[in-house]
Write an enzyme that holds these catalytic residues in place. Structure first.
Site, PDB file in Angstrom:
ATOM      1  N   VAL A  22      51.127  30.623  81.658  1.00  0.00           N
ATOM      2  CA  VAL A  22      50.318  30.643  80.439  1.00  0.00           C
ATOM      3  C   VAL A  22      49.845  29.201  80.283  1.00  0.00           C
ATOM      4  CG1 VAL A  22      50.294  30.958  77.950  1.00  0.00           C
ATOM      5  CG2 VAL A  22      51.560  32.567  79.396  1.00  0.00           C
ATOM      6  N   PRO A  23      48.585  28.928  80.603  1.00  0.00           N
ATOM      7  CA  PRO A  23      48.125  27.548  80.823  1.00  0.00           C
ATOM      8  C   PRO A  23      47.872  26.746  79.543  1.00  0.00           C
ATOM      9  CG  PRO A  23      46.310  29.053  81.133  1.00  0.00           C
ATOM     10  CD  PRO A  23      47.532  29.904  80.884  1.00  0.00           C
ATOM     11  N   CYS A  24      48.927  26.489  78.797  1.00  0.00           N
ATOM     12  CA  CYS A  24      48.783  25.712  77.566  1.00  0.00           C
ATOM     13  C   CYS A  24      48.275  24.307  77.851  1.00  0.00           C
ATOM     14  CB  CYS A  24      50.091  25.691  76.783  1.00  0.00           C
ATOM     15  SG  CYS A  24      51.516  25.131  77.715  1.00  0.00           S
ATOM     16  N   HIS A  25      48.441  23.836  79.080  1.00  0.00           N
ATOM     17  CA  HIS A  25      47.924  22.509  79.432  1.00  0.00           C
ATOM     18  C   HIS A  25      46.393  22.475  79.414  1.00  0.00           C
ATOM     19  CE1 HIS A  25      48.165  24.722  83.243  1.00  0.00           C
ATOM     20  NE2 HIS A  25      47.163  23.966  83.660  1.00  0.00           N
TER      21      HIS A  25
END
Length: 179
Positions: A139-142
């Site tokens: 889950v690419p919160c970056h």
């Protein structure tokens, strides 16, 4: 169970740990071994407070390599969604994580405000969901950034910079909020 491995990625050692039973319950990573161990403790505590039944025994699995493959772009984030348990999440968090993973692809970014607008909520609520993300990288919160810079990252900003650079998002990695 906890599977943990260290990989060489873009000239850096990257520790990746995955809590799992039938599916992935949580992911942590670090560019530093000591920080990795702290991350494992932080994540296990968070998951337990959320009611996730964890087995802390260390056992090998293919999950750390799968996360590595997401980092290096061999596997698309959305292709791993079905491997996530989504245990202990609120319905809001699940909706945010699924939308982000399906819609913001490798090499792209989205601001907290634009993600909030897409989901009909506030940037502050998005920031909270990103801070609580138990599935970083997948889950690419970056990829979620502030309107005026890179924004923040839990637990360490240098890890966000590392992930964005690997994905070719150089412009945001030299912003005023990285120092």
């Amino acid at each position: 169970m906890l599977s943990a491995e260290v990989f060489e990625i873009a000239g850096r050692r990257v520790w990746i740990g995955v809590f799992w039973q039938e599916k992935i319950q949580g992911i942590t990573f670090s560019l530093d071994r000591e920080q990795f161990e702290r991350n494992v403790e932080r994540l296990s505590g968070f998951l337990r407070r959320r009611g996730v039944d964890l087995d802390l025994a260390r056992e090998g699995s293919n999950y750390p390599a799968l996360v590595r493959d997401v980092i290096i772009g061999k596997v698309d984030n959305a292709d791993v969604l079905d491997e996530l348990s989504f245990e202990g999440l609120t319905p809001f968090e699940g909706r945010v994580y699924e939308w982000l993973t399906k819609n913001v692809k490798r090499g792209d970014i989205i601001t907290y405000g634009n993600l909030a607008k897409a989901l009909g909520t506030s940037p502050r609520a998005i920031g909270g969901a990103m801070r609580r993300n138990p599935y970083p990288i997948v889950v690419p919160c970056h990829r979620v950034v502030a309107k005026d810079g890179i924004g923040y990252y839990t637990p360490r900003l240098d890890e966000k910079v590392f992930l964005l650079k690997i994905e070719g998002v150089e412009g945001w990695t030299s912003s005023k909020l990285t120092s």
